[in-house]
Design a protein around this motif. Sequence first.
Motif, PDB file in Angstrom:
ATOM      1  N   VAL A 175       5.350  10.911   1.723  1.00  0.00           N
ATOM      2  CA  VAL A 175       5.533   9.923   0.659  1.00  0.00           C
ATOM      3  C   VAL A 175       6.166  10.525  -0.586  1.00  0.00           C
ATOM      4  O   VAL A 175       6.050  11.723  -0.858  1.00  0.00           O
ATOM      5  CB  VAL A 175       4.184   9.255   0.286  1.00  0.00           C
ATOM      6  N   LYS A 176       6.832   9.653  -1.330  1.00  0.00           N
ATOM      7  CA  LYS A 176       7.405   9.993  -2.630  1.00  0.00           C
ATOM      8  C   LYS A 176       7.216   8.810  -3.575  1.00  0.00           C
ATOM      9  O   LYS A 176       7.135   7.655  -3.134  1.00  0.00           O
ATOM     10  CB  LYS A 176       8.913  10.256  -2.522  1.00  0.00           C
ATOM     11  N   SER A 177       7.189   9.117  -4.867  1.00  0.00           N
ATOM     12  CA  SER A 177       7.231   8.069  -5.889  1.00  0.00           C
ATOM     13  C   SER A 177       8.674   7.596  -6.027  1.00  0.00           C
ATOM     14  O   SER A 177       9.589   8.419  -6.116  1.00  0.00           O
ATOM     15  CB  SER A 177       6.732   8.606  -7.224  1.00  0.00           C
ATOM     16  N   ILE A 202       4.986   1.233  -0.381  1.00  0.00           N
ATOM     17  CA  ILE A 202       3.531   1.127  -0.401  1.00  0.00           C
ATOM     18  C   ILE A 202       3.001   1.332  -1.817  1.00  0.00           C
ATOM     19  O   ILE A 202       3.704   1.836  -2.692  1.00  0.00           O
ATOM     20  CB  ILE A 202       2.882   2.164   0.550  1.00  0.00           C
ATOM     21  N   CYS A 203       1.748   0.930  -2.027  1.00  0.00           N
ATOM     22  CA  CYS A 203       1.118   1.082  -3.345  1.00  0.00           C
ATOM     23  C   CYS A 203       0.545   2.488  -3.501  1.00  0.00           C
ATOM     24  O   CYS A 203       0.491   3.272  -2.543  1.00  0.00           O
ATOM     25  CB  CYS A 203       0.020   0.034  -3.517  1.00  0.00           C
ATOM     26  N   LEU A 204       0.100   2.782  -4.700  1.00  0.00           N
ATOM     27  CA  LEU A 204      -0.453   4.097  -4.996  1.00  0.00           C
ATOM     28  C   LEU A 204      -1.659   4.414  -4.120  1.00  0.00           C
ATOM     29  O   LEU A 204      -1.776   5.524  -3.576  1.00  0.00           O
ATOM     30  CB  LEU A 204      -0.850   4.171  -6.478  1.00  0.00           C
ATOM     31  N   ASN A 205      -2.573   3.446  -3.964  1.00  0.00           N
ATOM     32  CA  ASN A 205      -3.776   3.695  -3.179  1.00  0.00           C
ATOM     33  C   ASN A 205      -3.449   3.978  -1.722  1.00  0.00           C
ATOM     34  O   ASN A 205      -4.002   4.904  -1.117  1.00  0.00           O
ATOM     35  CB  ASN A 205      -4.734   2.500  -3.280  1.00  0.00           C
ATOM     36  N   CYS A 206      -2.559   3.194  -1.147  1.00  0.00           N
ATOM     37  CA  CYS A 206      -2.192   3.415   0.259  1.00  0.00           C
ATOM     38  C   CYS A 206      -1.390   4.698   0.428  1.00  0.00           C
ATOM     39  O   CYS A 206      -1.453   5.340   1.482  1.00  0.00           O
ATOM     40  CB  CYS A 206      -1.417   2.215   0.802  1.00  0.00           C
ATOM     41  N   SER A 207      -0.651   5.103  -0.600  1.00  0.00           N
ATOM     42  CA  SER A 207       0.097   6.357  -0.509  1.00  0.00           C
ATOM     43  C   SER A 207      -0.862   7.534  -0.335  1.00  0.00           C
ATOM     44  O   SER A 207      -0.551   8.511   0.359  1.00  0.00           O
ATOM     45  CB  SER A 207       0.976   6.555  -1.743  1.00  0.00           C
ATOM     46  N   GLY A 208      -2.034   7.444  -0.969  1.00  0.00           N
ATOM     47  CA  GLY A 208      -3.033   8.496  -0.809  1.00  0.00           C
ATOM     48  C   GLY A 208      -3.531   8.581   0.622  1.00  0.00           C
ATOM     49  O   GLY A 208      -3.793   9.678   1.137  1.00  0.00           O
ATOM     50  N   LEU A 209      -3.657   7.436   1.298  1.00  0.00           N
ATOM     51  CA  LEU A 209      -4.086   7.429   2.694  1.00  0.00           C
ATOM     52  C   LEU A 209      -2.970   7.939   3.601  1.00  0.00           C
ATOM     53  O   LEU A 209      -3.240   8.600   4.611  1.00  0.00           O
ATOM     54  CB  LEU A 209      -4.517   6.017   3.097  1.00  0.00           C
ATOM     55  N   HIS A 210      -1.732   7.656   3.253  1.00  0.00           N
ATOM     56  CA  HIS A 210      -0.606   8.155   4.041  1.00  0.00           C
ATOM     57  C   HIS A 210      -0.539   9.685   3.997  1.00  0.00           C
ATOM     58  O   HIS A 210      -0.078  10.313   4.957  1.00  0.00           O
ATOM     59  CB  HIS A 210       0.705   7.559   3.531  1.00  0.00           C
ATOM     60  N   ASP A 254       5.085   1.134  -5.885  1.00  0.00           N
ATOM     61  CA  ASP A 254       6.004   2.091  -6.506  1.00  0.00           C
ATOM     62  C   ASP A 254       6.001   3.439  -5.791  1.00  0.00           C
ATOM     63  O   ASP A 254       6.421   4.451  -6.354  1.00  0.00           O
ATOM     64  CB  ASP A 254       5.694   2.279  -7.995  1.00  0.00           C
ATOM     65  N   TRP A 255       5.550   3.439  -4.529  1.00  0.00           N
ATOM     66  CA  TRP A 255       5.629   4.601  -3.671  1.00  0.00           C
ATOM     67  C   TRP A 255       6.285   4.192  -2.357  1.00  0.00           C
ATOM     68  O   TRP A 255       6.397   3.001  -2.062  1.00  0.00           O
ATOM     69  CB  TRP A 255       4.244   5.194  -3.409  1.00  0.00           C
ATOM     70  N   ALA A 256       6.696   5.169  -1.576  1.00  0.00           N
ATOM     71  CA  ALA A 256       7.320   4.867  -0.290  1.00  0.00           C
ATOM     72  C   ALA A 256       7.085   6.010   0.682  1.00  0.00           C
ATOM     73  O   ALA A 256       6.996   7.178   0.282  1.00  0.00           O
ATOM     74  CB  ALA A 256       8.821   4.626  -0.458  1.00  0.00           C
ATOM     75  N   SER A 257       6.958   5.675   1.961  1.00  0.00           N
ATOM     76  CA  SER A 257       6.948   6.676   3.024  1.00  0.00           C
ATOM     77  C   SER A 257       8.383   6.810   3.521  1.00  0.00           C
ATOM     78  O   SER A 257       8.915   5.880   4.132  1.00  0.00           O
ATOM     79  CB  SER A 257       6.033   6.256   4.171  1.00  0.00           C
ATOM     80  N   TYR A 258       8.999   7.956   3.253  1.00  0.00           N
ATOM     81  CA  TYR A 258      10.406   8.123   3.609  1.00  0.00           C
ATOM     82  C   TYR A 258      10.596   8.535   5.066  1.00  0.00           C
ATOM     83  O   TYR A 258      11.719   8.653   5.542  1.00  0.00           O
ATOM     84  CB  TYR A 258      11.094   9.114   2.671  1.00  0.00           C
ATOM     85  N   THR A 259       9.486   8.731   5.806  1.00  0.00           N
ATOM     86  CA  THR A 259       9.590   8.967   7.244  1.00  0.00           C
ATOM     87  C   THR A 259       9.361   7.684   8.043  1.00  0.00           C
ATOM     88  O   THR A 259       9.810   7.572   9.181  1.00  0.00           O
ATOM     89  CB  THR A 259       8.580  10.032   7.695  1.00  0.00           C
ATOM     90  N   LEU A 260       8.650   6.726   7.453  1.00  0.00           N
ATOM     91  CA  LEU A 260       8.387   5.446   8.114  1.00  0.00           C
ATOM     92  C   LEU A 260       9.272   4.330   7.579  1.00  0.00           C
ATOM     93  O   LEU A 260       9.444   3.305   8.238  1.00  0.00           O
ATOM     94  CB  LEU A 260       6.918   5.052   7.944  1.00  0.00           C
ATOM     95  N   GLY A 261       9.790   4.503   6.369  1.00  0.00           N
ATOM     96  CA  GLY A 261      10.665   3.498   5.789  1.00  0.00           C
ATOM     97  C   GLY A 261       9.950   2.322   5.179  1.00  0.00           C
ATOM     98  O   GLY A 261      10.476   1.207   5.174  1.00  0.00           O
ATOM     99  N   VAL A 262       8.725   2.542   4.641  1.00  0.00           N
ATOM    100  CA  VAL A 262       7.952   1.435   4.066  1.00  0.00           C
ATOM    101  C   VAL A 262       7.652   1.705   2.601  1.00  0.00           C
ATOM    102  O   VAL A 262       7.445   2.857   2.191  1.00  0.00           O
ATOM    103  CB  VAL A 262       6.633   1.198   4.833  1.00  0.00           C
TER     104      VAL A 262
END
Length: 391
Positions: free
Chosen positions: A59-61, A42-50, A32-40
Amino acid sequence: MAALERNNKILLDLVRQPGNNLCADCGSPDPDWASYTLGVFICLNCSGLHRNLSAVSKVKSIRLDHWEDSLVEFMRERGNSVSKAIYEKCVPPFFYRPQQKDCVVLKDQWIRAKYERREFTGENSFPQAYSSDQFESTLWKKGRDNKQFLKRVFLLSHTDLTLRYFIKEDSKVPKAVISMKDLNAAFQPEKMSHAHGLQISYMEDERMRNLFVYHEDGQVIVSFFNAIRATRLAYLIKKHPSLRPSDLIPKLTTPCLKEGFMEKTGPTQREPFKKRWFTLCAVKRKLLYFKSPLDATELGAVFIGTESHGYSASQSSGRSVRGGRWHCEIALQTPDRQFVFRCEQDQDQREWLEAFRKVIAQPMTPEDYASKTPRLRRAATNTVGAPSPTF
């Protein structure tokens, strides 16, 4: 408000599509998250690493944040499948792809390798160090008989398919030469109380030997881990030339199925219960036990076969009553004897029973028959300073 609702609805539709419905980095369902610069997606945990890669990933929710039309269109054009074709184009077959339950350092370095260092896009013509025929790394290693960690030099070789380690950087003679035959490596951050803790296990004189190592730099320890996998793959290809590398990948490194403390008694079930650390390895079909979690050498092991060979695990009736503080008993039946263990909590008992039954349900391989050792080995008693038998 209408535009915000429309864009969030588009994103929710996109994230349900095949490929987008799993985290692009760890495979967790329903990101329920996404990297809007990479176009992927991702999950909440990986969003924290991004967020630690602010120069390349923002990233944005997809449910809570405001999305501009241009960003939504970019997510529509990219998505996980297209992005993976770019950022995972040239992943070496041995490189470990972390899953949802893996430790943070594996996920972090996977994400950094993909997006920050762009190791797998095919842009870099030079091979990474973990792909080299020789890989050297200086790590902190726990002493065999004490808790102190000391610097040691480790050398992996594709030439003779070994792992060596040396006491000093200028040492000519290694302290140990370890074959890739039975070597395994698994991250153990909680067990070692270090975020980058890595356990290396191998057979020595028919007993399991453990090395516990770490490095403060996550990239160094994960590169070492992947270099082990590369060397293991070279060994398995040589051993099984008729098999495809893809068939060998699951055999490179494997986490244990279940670990933890239990109490055990002896063969007559009248001996006092003693608290020990147990490790259940599904691949080797063995239950190992140690005095403590960071012991260098096992005290004993028992092979676990299938139900058709006379193996079973069940909740015990509690006939063994000598000593011990715990009372949730398990009976592990083998053709030769019954082993009785005690767990501290009902949940521990259920988890161990489930793990035992999972191994018992697995069909045995030719390698299993070759390594079958039905009786629990006793610790040696003929060597000065060796532990006394516990069964």
